[in-house]
Structures are given as structure tokens and as C-alpha cells.
Design a protein around this motif. Structure first.
Motif, PDB file in Angstrom:
ATOM      1  N   GLU A  43       0.824  -1.210   0.000  1.00  0.00           N
ATOM      2  CA  GLU A  43       0.000   0.000   0.000  1.00  0.00           C
ATOM      3  C   GLU A  43       0.859   1.261   0.000  1.00  0.00           C
ATOM      4  O   GLU A  43       0.607   2.198  -0.762  1.00  0.00           O
ATOM      5  N   LYS A  44       1.897   1.274   0.830  1.00  0.00           N
ATOM      6  CA  LYS A  44       2.775   2.445   0.894  1.00  0.00           C
ATOM      7  C   LYS A  44       3.529   2.621  -0.427  1.00  0.00           C
ATOM      8  O   LYS A  44       3.728   3.738  -0.894  1.00  0.00           O
ATOM      9  N   MET A  45       3.932   1.521  -1.033  1.00  0.00           N
ATOM     10  CA  MET A  45       4.636   1.575  -2.320  1.00  0.00           C
ATOM     11  C   MET A  45       3.731   2.164  -3.395  1.00  0.00           C
ATOM     12  O   MET A  45       4.140   3.047  -4.145  1.00  0.00           O
ATOM     13  N   GLU A  46       2.497   1.693  -3.474  1.00  0.00           N
ATOM     14  CA  GLU A  46       1.551   2.215  -4.463  1.00  0.00           C
ATOM     15  C   GLU A  46       1.290   3.695  -4.244  1.00  0.00           C
ATOM     16  O   GLU A  46       1.200   4.459  -5.202  1.00  0.00           O
ATOM     17  N   LEU A  72      15.418  -3.423   0.055  1.00  0.00           N
ATOM     18  CA  LEU A  72      14.687  -2.276  -0.494  1.00  0.00           C
ATOM     19  C   LEU A  72      15.003  -2.102  -1.979  1.00  0.00           C
ATOM     20  O   LEU A  72      14.104  -1.885  -2.795  1.00  0.00           O
ATOM     21  N   ARG A  73      16.271  -2.218  -2.360  1.00  0.00           N
ATOM     22  CA  ARG A  73      16.662  -2.067  -3.764  1.00  0.00           C
ATOM     23  C   ARG A  73      15.942  -3.109  -4.627  1.00  0.00           C
ATOM     24  O   ARG A  73      15.439  -2.803  -5.706  1.00  0.00           O
ATOM     25  N   LYS A  74      15.892  -4.342  -4.138  1.00  0.00           N
ATOM     26  CA  LYS A  74      15.219  -5.415  -4.866  1.00  0.00           C
ATOM     27  C   LYS A  74      13.725  -5.103  -5.029  1.00  0.00           C
ATOM     28  O   LYS A  74      13.169  -5.254  -6.117  1.00  0.00           O
ATOM     29  N   ILE A  78      11.654  -4.186  -8.684  1.00  0.00           N
ATOM     30  CA  ILE A  78      10.453  -4.871  -9.183  1.00  0.00           C
ATOM     31  C   ILE A  78       9.362  -3.860  -9.523  1.00  0.00           C
ATOM     32  O   ILE A  78       8.728  -3.944 -10.579  1.00  0.00           O
ATOM     33  N   GLU A  79       9.146  -2.889  -8.646  1.00  0.00           N
ATOM     34  CA  GLU A  79       8.079  -1.906  -8.834  1.00  0.00           C
ATOM     35  C   GLU A  79       8.434  -0.820  -9.851  1.00  0.00           C
ATOM     36  O   GLU A  79       7.555  -0.259 -10.494  1.00  0.00           O
ATOM     37  N   LEU A  80       9.714  -0.505  -9.947  1.00  0.00           N
ATOM     38  CA  LEU A  80      10.179   0.585 -10.819  1.00  0.00           C
ATOM     39  C   LEU A  80      11.318   0.085 -11.707  1.00  0.00           C
ATOM     40  O   LEU A  80      12.475   0.492 -11.551  1.00  0.00           O
ATOM     41  N   PRO A  81      11.002  -0.798 -12.658  1.00  0.00           N
ATOM     42  CA  PRO A  81      12.070  -1.388 -13.474  1.00  0.00           C
ATOM     43  C   PRO A  81      12.854  -0.368 -14.306  1.00  0.00           C
ATOM     44  O   PRO A  81      13.974  -0.648 -14.724  1.00  0.00           O
TER      45      PRO A  81
END
Length: 120
Positions: A43-46, A72-74, A78-81
Motif C-alpha cells: 500500500e505504501k509503495m503504491e 529495499l533495492r530489490k 520490481i516496482e520501478l524497473p
């Protein structure tokens, strides 16, 4: 979102406030620095992606060279390729503990402008 964030099309993601403070001293570019304060839930990532329109920005990731930073980098990869990664030397472990000249050199390598006094 304030006016500076809306105008800045470049985003630098760091882990903590001390990292942000260290980098703000060095950078002269109009770049928004976001602190994650550790790993992010879905949720926080979105919310981060939506609030800062990260899919439409140049995104840079600069995190500590430790287990939490790698996690965190991994997650961010994934979310921001499309994000570009900036690395510090493993011997310093933490962004905030990295000498300013090292940080400045790493930032310049990604075409982020820095105060030249940090490159000496």
C-alpha cells in the motif's frame, strides 16, 4: 504535492533522513529526494508511485549496502524497473557514512549535477 515536486521530473529514492540531508548538501540539480524509511508495504509503495508519479519520472535509487538496503533495492527494482541504480562502495555500508567526494562522484556518474567543491 508542492510546486517543486510537480516541476521536478527527477526523483532520487533513499532510505533515511540522514541520507537525504547528506545528499541535499551535495546536489545542485532540481531533484526530489524521497525517504522510504526502510522497506515498503504494498500500500505504501503504491501511494509513493502515485503521489510522485514515479512511472513518469527519471527515478534513481541510492540505498545502503547492507541487508535492509539490498531488500529495499530489490523491492524498488520490481516496482520501478525503469529506475537507475546508484551504488556506494560496500566498505562504507551506509549512504550517510560515505565520504562526500564518493557520493558526488556516484551522483555525477548518473548525470546529476553536484556542487564542484565535493569533487575535489
Amino acid at each position: 504535492m508542492n510546486k517543486d515536486m510537480a516541476e521536478s521530473k527527477r526523483i532520487l529514492i533513499v532510505e533515511g533522513l540522514t541520507d537525504k540531508i547528506q545528499i541535499e548538501k551535495i546536489v545542485t540539480d532540481a531533484i526530489t529526494i524521497i525517504c522510504t524509511n526502510g522497506t515498503l508495504g504494498v500500500e505504501k509503495m503504491e501511494q509513493l508511485i502515485n503521489d510522485f508519479q514515479l512511472d513518469d519520472c527519471d527515478v534513481f535509487i541510492l540505498v545502503d549496502e547492507d541487508e535492509a538496503g539490498h531488500k529495499l533495492r530489490k523491492q524498488l527494482t520490481i516496482e520501478l524497473p525503469h529506475a537507475q541504480h546508484i551504488y556506494i562502495d560496500k566498505t562504507y555500508r551506509e549512504v550517510a557514512a560515505t565520504p562526500e567526494v564518493e557520493l558526488a562522484t556516484a551522483l555525477v556518474s548518473k548525470h546529476i549535477n553536484v556542487d564542484p567543491i565535493y569533487l575535489i
